[in-house]
Design an enzyme around this catalytic site. Structure first.
Site, mmCIF file in Angstrom:
data_model
loop_
_atom_site.group_PDB
_atom_site.id
_atom_site.type_symbol
_atom_site.label_atom_id
_atom_site.label_comp_id
_atom_site.label_asym_id
_atom_site.label_seq_id
_atom_site.Cartn_x
_atom_site.Cartn_y
_atom_site.Cartn_z
ATOM 1 N N ASN A 33 0.809 -1.218 0.000
ATOM 2 C CA ASN A 33 0.000 0.000 0.000
ATOM 3 C C ASN A 33 0.842 1.268 0.000
ATOM 4 O OD1 ASN A 33 -2.409 -1.465 -0.013
ATOM 5 N ND2 ASN A 33 -2.383 -1.696 2.209
ATOM 6 N N ASP A 34 1.990 1.243 0.683
ATOM 7 C CA ASP A 34 2.842 2.426 0.734
ATOM 8 C C ASP A 34 3.408 2.759 -0.643
ATOM 9 O OD1 ASP A 34 3.386 4.348 2.577
ATOM 10 O OD2 ASP A 34 4.913 3.235 3.665
ATOM 11 N N ASP A 35 3.937 1.733 -1.327
ATOM 12 C CA ASP A 35 4.485 1.965 -2.660
ATOM 13 C C ASP A 35 3.400 2.360 -3.644
ATOM 14 O OD1 ASP A 35 7.483 1.290 -3.177
ATOM 15 O OD2 ASP A 35 6.828 -0.094 -1.632
#
Length: 621
Positions: A369-371
């Site tokens: 999710n961060d990337d």
């Protein structure tokens, strides 16, 4: 020259430096510098596989010995008190196996003294104990057998393999195979570490074993009572689990750490050292070698996609259009890395279509999710004008929103992998790594993306649930805990910028409390710095000096609340534009986090990304 012009000039200097570093394909590659674990295990694996490369071994050993402290210990972060027992044993073993150092060398004697005075091998992390047992240096846990029929449980069943976080799964499965087979590498040398052992009894599991542990034990006994046929099928299922998750470069799930255990697990199952799967894994690990100031380092997973997404976004925030060559090239690179394969995330999000991004260049089926959020920010401006980019962007947004947890927040990799009972398992870091719960840093960053880059209303249930989750998880002092950065500064930056982006007033009680806390911990030099010890202590621990990335986070958060002429912000900006005068220990301090108390990360890109972002937002205010 006034501060405004100094900032503009500083931004230009930074971007010029970044242009010169950009690869031909549009990416940026900075060092992902982690703990000694990967270096130590690589020395062992090369010896075990009979791979001769003196230059690589000498480079890795140089880094290890250069990082030893005067008291004989190795540390995970510069201000770690005394030293780290696990890191020191890892270093000792690597130096010994390399044959560059003998037990009688003064550096080794000092290390031995530190290890013995701090509890010996017993006090090391179970991930290291596993490697030591694999090499016959300590015994496996006695009377322990993991019922292989467990691997036949349906994926959706409570406490199944997919109730664990993906990073727990890919490390524990090969470990289980090695333990059950009592696998030992046949050492060519007469290697022993008896001098580090008080006695042969080894503590493998935490002593605190509550009712949940007893429940697991009883369930395990039921599974263990299944006929032998089911256990054999379980071995086949575990083997298939591993083989199906080997990346294009031969590594297991793209991580060096899990790949080491995979190689030994496959050897335990009868694979020859010469087999293509093991040789491909070795080549993948070798490709992770990189130069650092101290020597050669085996990265756990190169951070090319992450670095490129964040740098492209920061450059655009500084005023460069998506048509500018360095930005345009980075966008094309990022588009090429969007994933279209069904991965483990689909177990808990069955009807969701692929569309996310992973962390490293070789990562093809493990989005996070961060990337995904970072890439979507970088693509947002281009997607407004180019239909093919818009299609990728929309797929990514759909994927990201589809992984929101039931509690309103976001975890790192998957949806609703939040069974808190599993954190009571009697192994180290269970609460940190065994599940993948919502975190303030992920939730805040995704809210910031939604608020600033999509047309989703602030009243939308997606937004309201996420904001409510952040309000509920604020600490009493006003901070938030960041899971993937150090630590309260990271989480507080993400939460503030996220909440402000979706319309939460700067006068809201939660924002005012967070603002007061941030201002109260500013350092005399104008910057901010937080110790890695915060993750162990469970509360904010100041660093004696500031770091550029943590200062960037604090300023970026405060710019959403205060005027740019505010004295607190101006002092922070002055710190950042004086970065050439910042000490090397501040520049090299690990402000990224993998595993609290065990794996900290010095992202070399962070000294570029977050100061540039804060300076850009100051200029734009």
């Amino acid at each position: 020259m006034d501060l405004e012009n100094i900032v503009i000039q500083n931004i230009e200097e930074r971007i010029k430096r970044l242009r010169n570093r950009q690869e031909e394909n549009g990416s940026w590659e900075f060092v992902f510098e982690g703990a000694l674990l990967t270096d130590s295990f690589m020395i062992l694996l090369m010896k075990d596989l009979g791979y001769e490369n003196n230059q690589l071994i000498e480079g890795i050993i140089d880094r290890i010995i250069n990082l030893q402290h005067p008291n004989g210990a190795w540390k995970l972060y510069e201000d770690e008190k005394n030293g780290n027992i696990t890191a020191t044993v890892q270093a000792y073993i690597a130096l010994l196996v390399s044959k560059k150092y003998t037990k009688d060398h003064s550096s080794m004697k000092k290390a031995e003294k530190f290890i013995r005075e701090n509890g010996g091998i017993k006090k090391t992390h179970f991930m290291l104990k596993m490697i030591l047992a694999i090499h016959g240096l300590i015994d496996y846990p006695k009377l322990f057998y993991f019922p292989m029929s467990y691997f036949l449980l349906p994926d959706k069943m409570p406490l199944s393999l997919f109730d664990l976080s993906n990073y727990a799964r890919v490390h524990l499965v090969p470990m289980i195979l090695c333990i059950n087979k009592r696998f030992k590498v046949k050492l060519k040398d007469d290697l022993n570490i008896d001098n580090l052992l008080e006695d042969s009894e080894m503590e493998w599991f935490n002593e605190e074993r509550g009712t949940f542990y007893q429940f697991i034990l009883e369930e395990g006994k039921k599974l263990a009572s299944y006929p032998l046929y089911f256990h054999q099928k379980g071995y086949e299922k575990a083997e298939r689990f591993i083989l199906d998750r080997i990346e294009t470069n031969g590594t297991f799930y793209s991580y060096a750490s899990s790949t080491f255990y995979m190689v030994y697990a496959l050897m335990a199952l009868g694979y020859e050292v010469s087999s293509s799967v093991i040789q491909n894994a070795l080549q993948g690990l070798l490709s992770y070698a990189t130069n650092t100031d101290a020597g050669l380092h085996i990265q756990n997973s190169p951070s090319k996609v992450w670095d490129t997404a964040l740098l492209s976004y920061a450059i655009q925030e500084a005023g460069y259009s998506s048509n500018e060559p360095s930005v345009s090239k980075s966008i094309h690179y990022l588009i090429s890395k969007q994933q279209d394969l069904i991965g483990d995330w689909s177990v808990h999000a069955k009807n969701l279509s692929p569309g996310g991004w992973g962390f490293s260049d070789v990562n093809s089926f493990i989005p996070d999710n961060d990337d995904t959020g970072a890439v979507l920010r970088a693509l947002s401006r281009s997607a407004m004008y180019q239909p093919n980019f818009q299609e990728s962007w929309l797929k990514g947004v759909h994927f990201l929103l589809g992984l929101q947890n039931g509690d309103g927040g976001w975890g790192a990799f998957e949806k609703n992998v939040t069974n808190k009972w599993l954190t009571l398992l009697p192994i180290e870091n269970a609460k940190d790594a065994i599940i993948d719960p919502s975190t303030p840093d992920l939730t805040g960053r995704i809210l910031e993306f939604i608020g600033n880059y999509t047309s989703i209303s602030n009243d939308d249930p997606i937004v309201k649930k996420a904001a409510d989750w952040l309000f509920k998880n604020q600490k009493s002092n006003g901070s938030w805990y960041g899971r993937w950065g150090i630590c309260y500064l990271y989480g507080t930056w993400a939460a503030i910028t996220g909440l402000r982006a979706v319309g939460v007033s700067k006068n809201h009680e939660a924002i005012k409390k967070a603002e007061k806390w941030l201002v109260s911990i500013q350092n005399v030099d104008g910057g901010w710095g937080e110790s890695g010890f915060s993750t162990v202590k469970g509360s904010y621990i100041p660093l004696k000096y500031s770091t550029p990335s943590q200062t960037g986070w604090a300023i970026d958060a405060l710019l959403t609340i205060r005027n740019k002429d505010d004295e607190v912000i101006k002092r922070g900006i002055n710190y950042l534009v004086s970065q050439n005068e910042i000490s090397n220990k501040a520049l090299s301090y690990p402000t990224g986090l993998g595993l609290p108390g065990q794996f900290y990360i010095n992202y070399h890109s962070y000294n570029e990304i977050y100061p540039l972002l804060a300076l850009a937002h100051f200029k734009n205010s």
